[in-house]
Scaffold this active site. Structure first.
Site, PDB file in Angstrom:
ATOM      1  N   GLU A   1      45.102  56.736 -40.859  1.00 21.44           N
ATOM      2  CA  GLU A   1      44.213  56.464 -39.733  1.00 21.44           C
ATOM      3  C   GLU A   1      44.129  54.974 -39.360  1.00 21.44           C
ATOM      4  O   GLU A   1      44.295  54.629 -38.187  1.00 21.44           O
ATOM      5  CB  GLU A   1      42.819  57.044 -40.005  1.00 21.44           C
TER       6      GLU A   1
ATOM      7  N   ASP B   1      43.887  63.474 -34.358  1.00 22.93           N
ATOM      8  CA  ASP B   1      42.977  62.882 -35.330  1.00 22.93           C
ATOM      9  C   ASP B   1      42.083  64.012 -35.830  1.00 22.93           C
ATOM     10  O   ASP B   1      41.201  64.477 -35.115  1.00 22.93           O
ATOM     11  CB  ASP B   1      42.160  61.770 -34.646  1.00 22.93           C
TER      12      ASP B   1
ATOM     13  N   LYS C   1      36.668  68.392 -44.101  1.00 18.29           N
ATOM     14  CA  LYS C   1      37.673  67.419 -44.541  1.00 18.29           C
ATOM     15  C   LYS C   1      37.381  66.918 -45.962  1.00 18.29           C
ATOM     16  O   LYS C   1      38.288  66.563 -46.701  1.00 18.29           O
ATOM     17  CB  LYS C   1      37.687  66.251 -43.560  1.00 18.29           C
TER      18      LYS C   1
ATOM     19  N   ASP D   1      37.940  50.853 -41.261  1.00 16.26           N
ATOM     20  CA  ASP D   1      37.805  52.195 -40.687  1.00 16.26           C
ATOM     21  C   ASP D   1      36.746  52.987 -41.455  1.00 16.26           C
ATOM     22  O   ASP D   1      36.988  53.465 -42.561  1.00 16.26           O
ATOM     23  CB  ASP D   1      39.173  52.901 -40.743  1.00 16.26           C
TER      24      ASP D   1
END
Lengths: 178, 600
Positions: free
Chosen positions: B169, B8, B70, B191
Site C-alpha cells: 500500500e 485497494d 482484513k 500509512d
C-alpha cells in the site's frame, strides 16, 4: 553463482557504489517481471529468476562485509581452523561480561555509554582493517598474484571477518538491550 | 492487452481504480460513492449484501454483518482471540490454521468474505467500463507476511480475478504521488489506515521507486483507536464487552473520533442507552497517545534500516484515514521536522497507485518501475529451535537464497524443513510459514546427500520452494504445507462454491425483480377492474383478465422468474384493451376539466 559477473565486474572489493547502483537500475529495467506480465510463462519465469539473482547480487555486493564473504565463497577458500587470537577472545569475553551487567540492569548510565563507545571504536577499527585488506586484494589481483600470495590475502580477509563478527554480535546485543 | 484494474482492499473501505489516458481515476459504485465499505451482510437464505447497504445493517444485525475482515487474513484462532472479545462473531472450533466464521450454520474464511467485497468492486468496474474485468492488482499492507499475502491472492481467485500482482500500500501511494510530484529524492510514506500501519522509505531516481526499508504493524489502525474509545465508554457506563449495545457504542465512538478531527470537542452519543458524553480533544489525545507512539517507533526503526536521519527525508506523504487525526499529523511533523504532504485524498491514493502499477504491468508506462522489499526476514529452523536467517528483511524482491541440507542417519530418505518469517532469534518468537519434507532422497550414508533447497520470494512477496539433490541432480518433490491459510484444494473448492453462489445470487435477484413487477401489475389490475370502464369490456375479455390474474397470483409463489415474467406478460396483454379505455376516459375527463376552467 558469481555475483561480480552479474554486474560485469572482475572480482574486486573496492566498488564504486554509485556506479553499482546505476548498473542495478539499468539491469532492473531490462529484466524486471513487471515488464513481462503478458509474456509466455517461460519468459515470465526467466525474468523472475534473472531479477531475483540480480537483487541477490546487488544486496551482497553493496554491503562491504557480505561482499568479502561472497568473494571467499566463490574463491572456494577454506581456512584451516579458526585463527582468532586468544588475547582477542579474552577481550571480547570481558566486554560480554559488562554487557551482561547492562542487561541485568546493574550498570550505570555512564558505564553503558563507555561500553557503547568501546564497541563502536572496535567496529570502526575493523572497518578500516577490512578496507585496507580489500584494497590490497584489488592491487594484488590486478598484478596477477602467485597462488601463495592469493591464499595469504584470502586468509587475511577471513581472519578480519571472523574477528569482526564477534564485535558485530556485541553491537547487535547492545542495540537490542537499549 | 486486457484491462487491469487496481484494487485497494482495505480494512474499512475498498476501492477500484483504473488508468485511462494516462490518468488514474477511482471507479464509483452504483450509488455514486468511490468508497465501498468493507462490510458484508449475510441474509438467512444465503443472499449477500456488500458495502453501504451492508453497513446499514451493522447495528440491527451484528452477528451476520461482518466488518474489518482484513484483520483475520492469514490468521489462526490464537492470533485473533483478543479481537474476538470485541466482535460479535461466532467462530468454528476448527479454526487453528485459519479462522472460520459461523454465520447461519455456514462457515466462511476471511478470503471468502473478502472475495464478496472484491466481487462487488469487479461488478462496479464492469458496469462502468462495459466489459468483463478479470485482471487485477491488489494492494496489501507492506508489513503483511507471506500467509496474509497468500490469503489476499486466494480472495482474488475466489472472486474470479486473476491477481497479477500484490502491491504494498505505501509503495502504491508513492506511485500515485510520484506521478505528479518530484523525480528525485527520499520520501517517507506514513500509512495509517483502519486496521494496519506501515512506514516505507523510498528513494526516487528517474522513475525508479526503490524501497529502502519498511516497518509497521498489521494490527494497528483506526479500529484500535475506536477500541480505546469503546473501552472508555464501557468504563463510563460500567458495562463490559458482552453488552448487546456494543455495535451502537462502536458507531457512537467512530462518529466522535471523526468529529474530533476537525473540532476541539465532540459528543459520544449512544441513543439506545440514552448516553451522551462530551469528550475534549485533549482527553482523546491522551487515550490514543500510546498508539501514535507505536507508529513513531516503527518510523525510527525504518529510518535506521535505511541508514538515514529524519533530516535525510525530503518529503513525508500521509496515507490512510487515520492520518486525519490532528495528533497523528503533529507527531509525524515533529519527528521528521517537516510539514507532511496531505494533498492527495488519503482514502483514495492507494487505489490510484494500484491502478498506476496495473498500467505498468499492462505495458502502459515503461518509464516507471517499482522495486519493493520483503518486510521480514526469511529463515529456517535449525538445531535447538534457533531461526537461521537466509534472506534478511528489507531485501529487494524478487529475492532468493539457497540452503544445503543433508541427512543424519544412514539411508535416510526424508529431511524435514521448517520455514519461518520474523526478526527474532528463536523459532517460537517467529511466524511459522510452512513445513515440508524433502522426500525421495537416494539412500546414502549419513551426511553424504546434499540437497540444495532454493527459496524464492517473488515480486508479490510470496515464497516458493524448490529442491535438488546435488549428487544425483534429481529434483525433489516439495509439498509445502502452509501453517496458516488455505490449501490449494480448498481454494479450488471455494472458487467452485463461489460460482454456485454467484449463480444463485443472480437467480435470487431475478426472482425478486420478477415478483416485484408481477405484484405491481396485479395491483394495477385490481384497481382498474374496480372502475366503471370494466363493464364496457366483453364477457370474454372480463373472464380473460380474471383468469390471467388468478394464474399470476399462483405462479408468483413459485421460484421461477421466467414463469413469473411470462404470466405477468399474459396479464398485461389481457388488460391491454381495458387500459386503453381507461386512458381515453381519463383524457376526456381532463379535457372537460380544462374547458370548465377556461370558461371560468
Amino acid at each position: 553463482m558469481n555475483y561480480f559477473e552479474v554486474f560485469g565486474l572482475p572480482r574486486v572489493l573496492s566498488l564504486d557504489l554509485k556506479a553499482l547502483e546505476k548498473t542495478f537500475h539499468e539491469l532492473s529495467r531490462r529484466y524486471h517481471p513487471d515488464y513481462f506480465t503478458t509474456a509466455p510463462a517461460e519468459e515470465r519465469q526467466k525474468a523472475l529468476q534473472m531479477t531475483a539473482t540480480l537483487n541477490d547480487a546487488y544486496r551482497t555486493l553493496r554491503h562491504p562485509v557480505r561482499r568479502v564473504e561472497h568473494l571467499l565463497e566463490i574463491e572456494g577458500f577454506k581456512p584451516d581452523g579458526s585463527k582468532v587470537p586468544k588475547s582477542f577472545l579474552m577481550e571480547v569475553f570481558e566486554i560480554n561480561e559488562q554487557l551482561e551487567e547492562v542487561k541485568a540492569g546493574s550498570a550505570g548510565k555512564e558505564q553503558v555509554e563507555a561500553l557503547r563507545r568501546e564497541v563502536e571504536e572496535r567496529a570502526k577499527g575493523f572497518e578500516q582493517q577490512l578496507q585496507r585488506a580489500a584494497d590490497d586484494w584489488d592491487k594484488l589481483s590486478a598484478a596477477g598474484p602467485s597462488e601463495e600470495q592469493r591464499k595469504q590475502q584470502l586468509s587475511r580477509l577471513t581472519d578480519i571477518l571472523s574477528e569482526s563478527s564477534y564485535i558485530r554480535n556485541l553491537q547487535r546485543d547492545l542495540e537490542e538491550t537499549s | 492487452m486486457p484491462r487491469i484494474v487496481g484494487i485497494d482492499l482495505g480494512t474499512t473501505n475498498s476501492l477500484v481504480a483504473i488508468v485511462e489516458n494516462g490518468t488514474p481515476r477511482v471507479i464509483p459504485g452504483a450509488d455514486g460513492s468511490n468508497l465501498v465499505p468493507s462490510v458484508v451482510f449475510f441474509e438467512e437464505g444465503g443472499n449477500v449484501l456488500v458495502g453501504n447497504p451492508a453497513r446499514a445493517k451493522m447495528i440491527e444485525s451484528p452477528r451476520n454483518t461482518v466488518f474489518s475482515i482484513k484483520r483475520f487474513m492469514g490468521k489462526g484462532l490464537a492470533d485473533v482471540r483478543d479481537d474476538l472479545a470485541l466482535l460479535p462473531f461466532e467462530v468454528s472450533p476448527s479454526s487453528d490454521s485459519i479462522v472460520r466464521l459461523k454465520i447461519f450454520n455456514r462457515e466462511y474464511t476471511a478470503p471468502q468474505i473478502s472475495s464478496f467485497i472484491l466481487r462487488e468492486l469487479k461488478r462496479n468496474a464492469e458496469a462502468a467500463l462495459g466489459e468483463e474485468v478479470v485482471n487485477a492488482v491488489i494492494t496489501v499492507p507492506a508489513y503483511f507476511n507471506d500467509a496474509q499475502r497468500q490469503a489476499t491472492k486466494d480472495a482474488g481467485r475466489i472472486a474470479g480475478l486473476d491477481v497479477l500482482r500484490i502491491v504494498n500500500e505505501p509503495t502504491a501511494a508513492s506511485l500515485a504521488y510520484g506521478l505528479q510530484e518530484r523525480r528525485h529524492g527520499t520520501i517517507a510514506v506514513y500509512d495509517f489506515g483502519g486496521g494496519t500501519f506501515d512506514i516505507s522509505i523510498l528513494k526516487l531516481s528517474d522513475g525508479i521507486f526503490e524501497v529502502l526499508s519498511t516497518n509497521g504493524d498489521t494490527h494497528l489502525g483506526g479500529d484500535d483507536i475506536d477500541e480505546q474509545l469503546i473501552r472508555f465508554v464501557l468504563a463510563d457506563l460500567k458495562l463490559d464487552e458482552s453488552t448487546p449495545s456494543l455495535p451502537a457504542i462502536r458507531a457512537g465512538a467512530k462518529k466522535a473520533k471523526e468529529d474530533l478531527s476537525s473540532a476541539d470537542n465532540a459528543e459520544i452519543a449512544v441513543e439506545s442507552l440514552a448516553y451522551r458524553r462530551r469528550i475534549t480533544r485533549a482527553e482523546f489525545d491522551k487515550l490514543i497517545e500510546p498508539i501514535v507512539e507505536r507508529t513513531l517507533k516503527s518510523c525510527r526503526l525504518a529510518l535506521q534500516d535505511a541508514g538515514l536521519q529524519p533530516s535525510g527525508i525530503d518529503e513525508v506523504v500521509m496515507v490512510g484515514g487515520s492520518t486525519r487525526i490532528p495528533l497523528v499529523l503533529s507527531r509525524v511533523q515533529a519527528l521528521f521536522g517537516r510539514v507532511p504532504h496531505t494533498g492527495l485524498n488519503p482514502d483514495e491514493v492507494v487505489a490510484l497507485g494500484a491502478a498506476v502499477q496495473a498500467d505498468i504491468l499492462a505495458g502502459g508506462k515503461r518509464d516507471m518501475l517499482l522495486l519493493d522489499v520483503t518486510p521480514l526476514a526469511l529463515g529456517i529452523e535449525t538445531m535447538g529451535g534457533v531461526m537461521s536467517k537466509i534472506i534478511p528483511r528489507n531485501s529487494t524482491i524478487p529475492a532468493s537464497a539457497s540452503e544445503r541440507f543433508t541427512t543424519f542417519v544412514d539411508g535416510q530418505t526424508n529431511v524435514k524443513v521448517h520455514v519461518l518469517q520474523g526478526e527474532r532469534e528463536l523459532v517460537q518468537d517467529c511466524r511459522s510459514l510452512a513445513q515440508f519434507d524433502l522426500k525421495g532422497i537416494p539412500p546414502m550414508p549419513a551426511g553424504l546427500p546434499i540437497i540444495e533447497v532454493k527459496f524464492l520470494i517473488d515480486a508479490d512477496g510470496i515464497l516458493s520452494v524448490s529442491a535438488q539433490e546435488q549428487r544425483t541432480g534429481q529434483y525433489q518433490s516439495v509439498a509445502v504445507k502452509p501453517t496458516y491459510g488455505l490449501t490449494d484444494e480448498e481454494v479450488e473448492r471455494m472458487i467452485l462454491d463461489s460460482f454456485e453462489h454467484a449463480e444463485s445470487d443472480i437467480e435470487a435477484r431475478e426472482i425478486i425483480e420478477a415478483r416485484n413487477e408481477a405484484e405491481r401489475v396485479l395491483r394495477a389490475t385490481a384497481k382498474s377492474t374496480e372502475r366503471t370502464e370494466f363493464a364496457q369490456l366483453s364477457a370474454d375479455e372480463q373472464a380473460g383478465i380474471k383468469l390471467a390474474a388468478d394464474q399470476l397470483q399462483e405462479i408468483v409463489k413459485v421460484a421461477d422468474h421466467r414463469a413469473i415474467r411470462e404470466a405477468t406478460e399474459r396479464l398485461d396483454q389481457a388488460t391491454h384493451h381495458l387500459a386503453e379505455i381507461i386512458m381515453n376516459a381519463t383524457i376526456a375527463e381532463k379535457l372537460k376539466d380544462k374547458r370548465v376552467r377556461e370558461i371560468e
